[in-house]
Design an enzyme around this catalytic site. Structure first.
Site, short mmCIF file in Angstrom:
data_model
loop_
_atom_site.label_atom_id
_atom_site.label_comp_id
_atom_site.label_asym_id
_atom_site.label_seq_id
_atom_site.Cartn_x
_atom_site.Cartn_y
_atom_site.Cartn_z
N GLU A 65 10.04 54.28 38.94
CA GLU A 65 9.61 54.10 37.55
C GLU A 65 8.09 53.98 37.44
O GLU A 65 7.57 52.92 37.14
CB GLU A 65 10.25 52.84 36.96
CG GLU A 65 11.71 52.96 36.64
CD GLU A 65 12.28 51.66 36.10
OE1 GLU A 65 11.54 50.65 36.02
OE2 GLU A 65 13.46 51.64 35.74
N GLY B 143 4.49 54.20 35.69
CA GLY B 143 3.95 54.19 34.34
C GLY B 143 2.45 54.29 34.39
O GLY B 143 1.85 55.31 34.06
N GLY C 160 5.05 50.45 40.12
CA GLY C 160 4.08 49.52 40.67
C GLY C 160 2.89 50.10 41.37
O GLY C 160 1.97 49.36 41.73
N ARG D 142 -6.67 43.71 28.30
CA ARG D 142 -6.44 43.42 29.71
C ARG D 142 -7.52 42.54 30.36
O ARG D 142 -7.20 41.67 31.16
CB ARG D 142 -6.25 44.70 30.50
CG ARG D 142 -4.99 45.47 30.12
CD ARG D 142 -4.74 46.65 31.04
NE ARG D 142 -4.40 46.22 32.38
CZ ARG D 142 -5.21 46.27 33.43
NH1 ARG D 142 -6.46 46.72 33.30
NH2 ARG D 142 -4.81 45.86 34.61
N CYS E 111 -14.79 37.83 16.96
CA CYS E 111 -15.29 36.45 16.86
C CYS E 111 -14.66 35.55 17.91
O CYS E 111 -13.97 34.57 17.60
CB CYS E 111 -15.03 35.90 15.45
SG CYS E 111 -15.99 36.71 14.19
#
Length: 434
Positions: free
Chosen positions: A293, A295, A255, A333, A364
């Protein structure tokens, strides 16, 4: 590739060691981005490999300075490619996978199966079969149905599978609602407040094939404030004490936020690790093995995306659209979360900014906007535009909207490029036709 001058002050959104070289071009991992674009085309995902390695080592070193019993686990959904798995394995990290496909790539990348943790809120039978065949190190259980399925598949195998239960502690950090995962109203895990986590512990005590070794709690992603982690750890400690769980492994998730723009000021890896280790030591006796964890914070700032400007449309008194040869097919994102990025002209990044622009994609869709309102240095058709901090989730979420082939992934290290995922072709688009 290009020779280098002294490093100048660039936003921390860019990879470590990014400079403007003697040609006046952005240089990443010793590679001139103009040359990278000429050699490999645009758009392209470009990574400074040593940046990823440095961040992995920073996590390991921060933990090693504070405890001898820890495990850093790469949350591979951020960049699930064989080369990234190989880099993390070489740096001594374990790996978190959330699907059969990620498991396949992790094994292909040389990750030892005993260092693989498997997540997912709806693991399919075939995915669990693959995990058990590979003899992964740990399965993170997410539901009672999954407990039953795992026991069914392991029955008669003569082996026990180490498992964690994923709990939702009821913590809601300040991040986008789509990447909050620790609140009670979540699709993930067993709730602490509603008693389901305690029921899962009771259920697993009687299991002949599942060995409950600890707890997993992840409260969300792109988090800047560290206090929610302390509250989460305190809640887990209370839960462990109340249930009598023998908590040998405590996975307190990932996180840690990263800098997407020059205004972002996330905590450092050192600060993040220190908060978690101290919080666990204060409330656990004995102290379990500490698992995290990361990432995004391993790969996010290591990568940039390079585009070529195709058209410029000025609407007097309204805005100037700068259209590039990519968009929502290579970076979803901004459309999913309203994510914000910086941008620069890679072939003259030190030129004074002169125009407020909106970076539009080629698709488009009116909503195909990569960056709204960003100042650029007099953009021209044919210029190379770079967006930093696209190393996490850009490639992972890439798609073929409008029949656009996905870009390549290029690793840069010591002035040399290495294509680790090739550019898709039009033939690839039809490769799965029946």
């Amino acid at each position: 590739m290009g020779a280098s001058m002294a490093t100048i002050a660039l936003s921390q959104a860019y990879p470590l060691g990014t400079i403007i070289n003697e040609r006046g071009h952005l240089e990443i991992g010793g590679c001139d981005l103009v040359e990278v674009a000429e050699r490999h085309g645009t758009p392209a995902y470009v990574y400074a490999e040593d940046d990823m390695r440095a961040r992995a080592r920073a996590y390991v070193e921060a933990f090693a300075a504070r405890t001898g019993d820890f495990e850093v686990i790469y949350a591979s959904k951020a960049l699930p490619i064989t080369a990234a798995y190989s880099v993390m394995a070489e740096e001594g990290l374990s790996v978190d996978v959330a699907s059969g496909g990620e498991l396949y790539l992790a094994l292909r990348g040389g990750v030892p199966p005993e260092r693989i943790f498997m997540h997912g809120n709806n693991k399919a039978r075939r995915e669990l079969e693959l995990a058990f065949e590979a003899q992964i190190g740990c399965l993170v259980l997410d539901s009672f149905g999954e407990i039953e399925l795992a026991e069914e598949l392991l029955a008669g195998s003569g082996r026990r599978q180490r498992v964690l239960i994923r709990v939702t502690p009821g913590i809601k950090p300040s991040t986008h609602s789509y990447i909050q995962t620790g609140q009670l109203d979540s699709k993930f895990g067993f709730g602490l407040e509603d008693g389901l986590a305690a029921e899962a512990v009771r259920r697993l005590r009687d299991s002949a094939v599942l060995d409950l070794v600890g707890v997993h709690a992840h409260i969300g992603s792109q988090i800047f404030e560290l206090e929610p982690y302390v509250k989460t750890i305190q809640l887990i400690a209370s839960f462990v004490g109340a249930t009598g769980l023998d908590c040998r492994l405590l996975n307190v998730g990932g996180g840690l936020g990263i800098a997407y723009t020059g205004e972002d000021e996330p905590a450092s890896i050192e600060e993040y690790v220190d908060v978690k280790v101290r919080a666990i030591r204060e409330v656990f006796d004995p102290v379990p093995r500490i698992l995290v964890e990361p990432g995004r914070s391993l790969v996010g700032n290591a990568g940039v995306t390079v585009y070529r400007i195709g058209t410029i449309k000025e609407i007097p008194g309204v805005r100037t659209y700068v259209a590039v040869d990519g968009g929502m097919s290579d970076n979803l994102r901004p459309m999913l979360y309203g994510a914000r990025y910086d941008a620069a002209i890679a072939n003259r990044p030190d030129a004074p900014v002169t125009r407020m622009t909106t970076i539009a994609g080629m698709h488009c869709e009116s909503g195909d906007i990569l960056i709204r309102d960003v100042e650029l240095a007099d953009p021209q058709v044919g210029d190379l535009l770079v967006t930093p901090a696209t190393g996490a989730y850009g490639y992972a979420m890439a798609n073929n909207y409008n029949g656009v082939p996905r870009p390549p992934v290029v690793f840069c290290r010591e002035g040399k490029t290495r294509v680790v995922v090739r550019r898709e072709t039009y033939e690839d688009l039809a490769a799965h036709d029946a």
